[in-house]
Design a protein around this motif. Sequence first.
Motif, PDB file in Angstrom:
ATOM      1  N   GLY A  12       1.204  -1.218   0.192  1.00 49.43           N
ATOM      2  CA  GLY A  12       0.170   0.212   0.247  1.00 49.43           C
ATOM      3  C   GLY A  12       1.050   0.832   0.260  1.00 49.43           C
ATOM      4  N   ALA A  13       2.408   1.198   0.698  1.00 46.71           N
ATOM      5  CA  ALA A  13       3.142   2.442   0.762  1.00 46.71           C
ATOM      6  C   ALA A  13       2.952   2.783  -0.279  1.00 46.71           C
ATOM      7  N   GLU A  14       3.779   2.189  -1.519  1.00 44.43           N
ATOM      8  CA  GLU A  14       4.695   1.870  -2.776  1.00 44.43           C
ATOM      9  C   GLU A  14       3.330   2.310  -3.416  1.00 44.43           C
ATOM     10  N   GLY A  15       2.368   2.104  -3.563  1.00 44.23           N
ATOM     11  CA  GLY A  15       1.037   2.485  -4.133  1.00 44.23           C
ATOM     12  C   GLY A  15       1.138   3.831  -3.913  1.00 44.23           C
ATOM     13  N   LEU A  16       0.986   4.472  -2.923  1.00 43.91           N
ATOM     14  CA  LEU A  16       0.695   5.787  -2.182  1.00 43.91           C
ATOM     15  C   LEU A  16       1.973   6.966  -2.923  1.00 43.91           C
ATOM     16  N   TYR A  17       3.133   6.177  -2.939  1.00 46.18           N
ATOM     17  CA  TYR A  17       4.959   6.828  -3.099  1.00 46.18           C
ATOM     18  C   TYR A  17       3.975   6.889  -4.462  1.00 46.18           C
ATOM     19  N   ARG A  18       4.137   5.662  -5.527  1.00 43.45           N
ATOM     20  CA  ARG A  18       4.382   5.973  -7.068  1.00 43.45           C
ATOM     21  C   ARG A  18       3.445   7.080  -7.163  1.00 43.45           C
ATOM     22  N   ALA A  20       2.283   9.966  -6.085  1.00 48.03           N
ATOM     23  CA  ALA A  20       2.271  11.175  -4.552  1.00 48.03           C
ATOM     24  C   ALA A  20       3.424  11.148  -6.234  1.00 48.03           C
ATOM     25  N   LEU A  21       4.415  10.318  -6.647  1.00 46.45           N
ATOM     26  CA  LEU A  21       5.341  10.761  -7.486  1.00 46.45           C
ATOM     27  C   LEU A  21       4.573  10.801  -9.168  1.00 46.45           C
ATOM     28  N   GLY A  22       4.153  10.528  -9.224  1.00 44.10           N
ATOM     29  CA  GLY A  22       3.419  10.615 -10.967  1.00 44.10           C
ATOM     30  C   GLY A  22       2.409  11.889 -10.797  1.00 44.10           C
ATOM     31  N   HIS A  23       1.928  12.315  -9.624  1.00 43.05           N
ATOM     32  CA  HIS A  23       1.384  13.909  -8.585  1.00 43.05           C
ATOM     33  C   HIS A  23       2.113  14.546  -8.952  1.00 43.05           C
ATOM     34  N   ILE A  24       3.490  14.773  -8.293  1.00 50.66           N
ATOM     35  CA  ILE A  24       4.984  16.211  -8.992  1.00 50.66           C
ATOM     36  C   ILE A  24       5.362  16.016  -9.571  1.00 50.66           C
ATOM     37  N   THR A  25       5.994  14.921 -10.937  1.00 48.35           N
ATOM     38  CA  THR A  25       6.333  15.208 -11.695  1.00 48.35           C
ATOM     39  C   THR A  25       5.538  15.993 -13.307  1.00 48.35           C
ATOM     40  N   THR A  26       3.865  16.237 -12.461  1.00 52.77           N
ATOM     41  CA  THR A  26       2.956  16.781 -12.961  1.00 52.77           C
ATOM     42  C   THR A  26       3.251  18.278 -12.814  1.00 52.77           C
ATOM     43  N   CYS A  27       3.678  18.802 -11.668  1.00 51.12           N
ATOM     44  CA  CYS A  27       4.418  20.216 -11.462  1.00 51.12           C
ATOM     45  C   CYS A  27       5.452  20.916 -12.544  1.00 51.12           C
ATOM     46  N   THR A  38      10.098  15.142  -3.300  1.00 51.23           N
ATOM     47  CA  THR A  38      10.643  14.038  -4.728  1.00 51.23           C
ATOM     48  C   THR A  38      11.340  13.341  -4.233  1.00 51.23           C
ATOM     49  N   VAL A  39      12.439  14.145  -3.563  1.00 51.36           N
ATOM     50  CA  VAL A  39      13.651  13.223  -3.069  1.00 51.36           C
ATOM     51  C   VAL A  39      13.006  12.228  -1.711  1.00 51.36           C
ATOM     52  N   VAL A  40      12.857  12.874  -0.892  1.00 48.50           N
ATOM     53  CA  VAL A  40      11.903  12.263   0.170  1.00 48.50           C
ATOM     54  C   VAL A  40      11.329  10.875  -0.187  1.00 48.50           C
ATOM     55  N   LEU A  41       9.702  11.502  -1.657  1.00 42.90           N
ATOM     56  CA  LEU A  41       9.710  10.126  -1.839  1.00 42.90           C
ATOM     57  C   LEU A  41      10.148   9.421  -2.871  1.00 42.90           C
ATOM     58  N   TYR A  42      11.104   9.560  -3.533  1.00 42.52           N
ATOM     59  CA  TYR A  42      12.402   8.348  -3.792  1.00 42.52           C
ATOM     60  C   TYR A  42      12.629   7.568  -2.960  1.00 42.52           C
ATOM     61  N   GLN A  43      13.597   8.343  -1.946  1.00 45.79           N
ATOM     62  CA  GLN A  43      13.690   7.214  -0.596  1.00 45.79           C
ATOM     63  C   GLN A  43      12.379   6.519  -0.103  1.00 45.79           C
ATOM     64  N   ASN A  44      11.750   6.844   0.126  1.00 46.29           N
ATOM     65  CA  ASN A  44      10.761   6.353   1.050  1.00 46.29           C
ATOM     66  C   ASN A  44      10.131   5.119   0.140  1.00 46.29           C
ATOM     67  N   LEU A  45      10.158   5.335  -1.266  1.00 48.36           N
ATOM     68  CA  LEU A  45       9.319   4.230  -1.721  1.00 48.36           C
ATOM     69  C   LEU A  45      10.398   3.097  -1.788  1.00 48.36           C
ATOM     70  N   SER A  46      12.162   3.555  -2.067  1.00 48.57           N
ATOM     71  CA  SER A  46      13.027   2.507  -2.508  1.00 48.57           C
ATOM     72  C   SER A  46      12.969   1.801  -1.518  1.00 48.57           C
ATOM     73  N   THR A  47      12.982   2.349   0.101  1.00 48.33           N
ATOM     74  CA  THR A  47      13.009   2.187   1.503  1.00 48.33           C
ATOM     75  C   THR A  47      11.970   0.954   1.806  1.00 48.33           C
ATOM     76  N   SER A  48      10.332   1.151   1.241  1.00 43.06           N
ATOM     77  CA  SER A  48       9.573   0.324   1.267  1.00 43.06           C
ATOM     78  C   SER A  48       9.661  -0.859   0.219  1.00 43.06           C
ATOM     79  N   LEU A  49      10.888  -0.808  -0.757  1.00 45.19           N
ATOM     80  CA  LEU A  49      10.768  -1.502  -2.483  1.00 45.19           C
ATOM     81  C   LEU A  49      11.906  -2.411  -1.563  1.00 45.19           C
ATOM     82  N   ASN A  50      13.057  -1.825  -0.812  1.00 43.80           N
ATOM     83  CA  ASN A  50      13.334  -2.916  -0.016  1.00 43.80           C
ATOM     84  C   ASN A  50      13.028  -4.058   0.556  1.00 43.80           C
ATOM     85  N   GLN A  61      15.229   3.807  -7.957  1.00 48.39           N
ATOM     86  CA  GLN A  61      14.299   4.978  -7.164  1.00 48.39           C
ATOM     87  C   GLN A  61      15.725   5.559  -6.451  1.00 48.39           C
ATOM     88  N   CYS A  62      16.294   5.101  -6.076  1.00 45.83           N
ATOM     89  CA  CYS A  62      17.761   5.851  -5.141  1.00 45.83           C
ATOM     90  C   CYS A  62      18.465   6.708  -6.653  1.00 45.83           C
TER      91      CYS A  62
END
Length: 114
Positions: A12-18, A20-27, A38-50, A61-62
């Motif tokens: 669920g966290a992975e999905g939420l981070y993805r 959020a990244l999808g939305h923020i990249t449209t800025c 954006t960096v925090v989102l990538y980092q948190n996504l990578s933590t979930s992926l690990n 992602q890192c």
Amino acid sequence: TETLNLKKEIQGAEGLYRDALGHITTCKIANAEINKLTVVLYQNLSTSLNYSGDHSDAVAQCTLAMKIDDKSWKAHYQRGVAHNRLKNYDEATVDYKNAIKLNPQDKKLRAEFE
């Protein structure tokens, strides 16, 4: 059931981070605040992926996070964790050393490196 619940939470966290990244990249405006988030989102996504075992994607992602902020010790650390689990020990060593240089007071980084 605890393990199953944890796995669902991580997915669920992975999905939420993805999302959020999808939305923020449209800025259309890029500024320091957007970059930091954006960096925090990538980092948190990578933590979930690990945690979920998708170490190759965690590396990717890192790497994206470090393209924005190469001084992100957490991105170096998480990429080191991913490389270590992929048995890319030379790459893991480089990432751990960089994380330690960027955040020398963190004892966890040193312990992981050792």
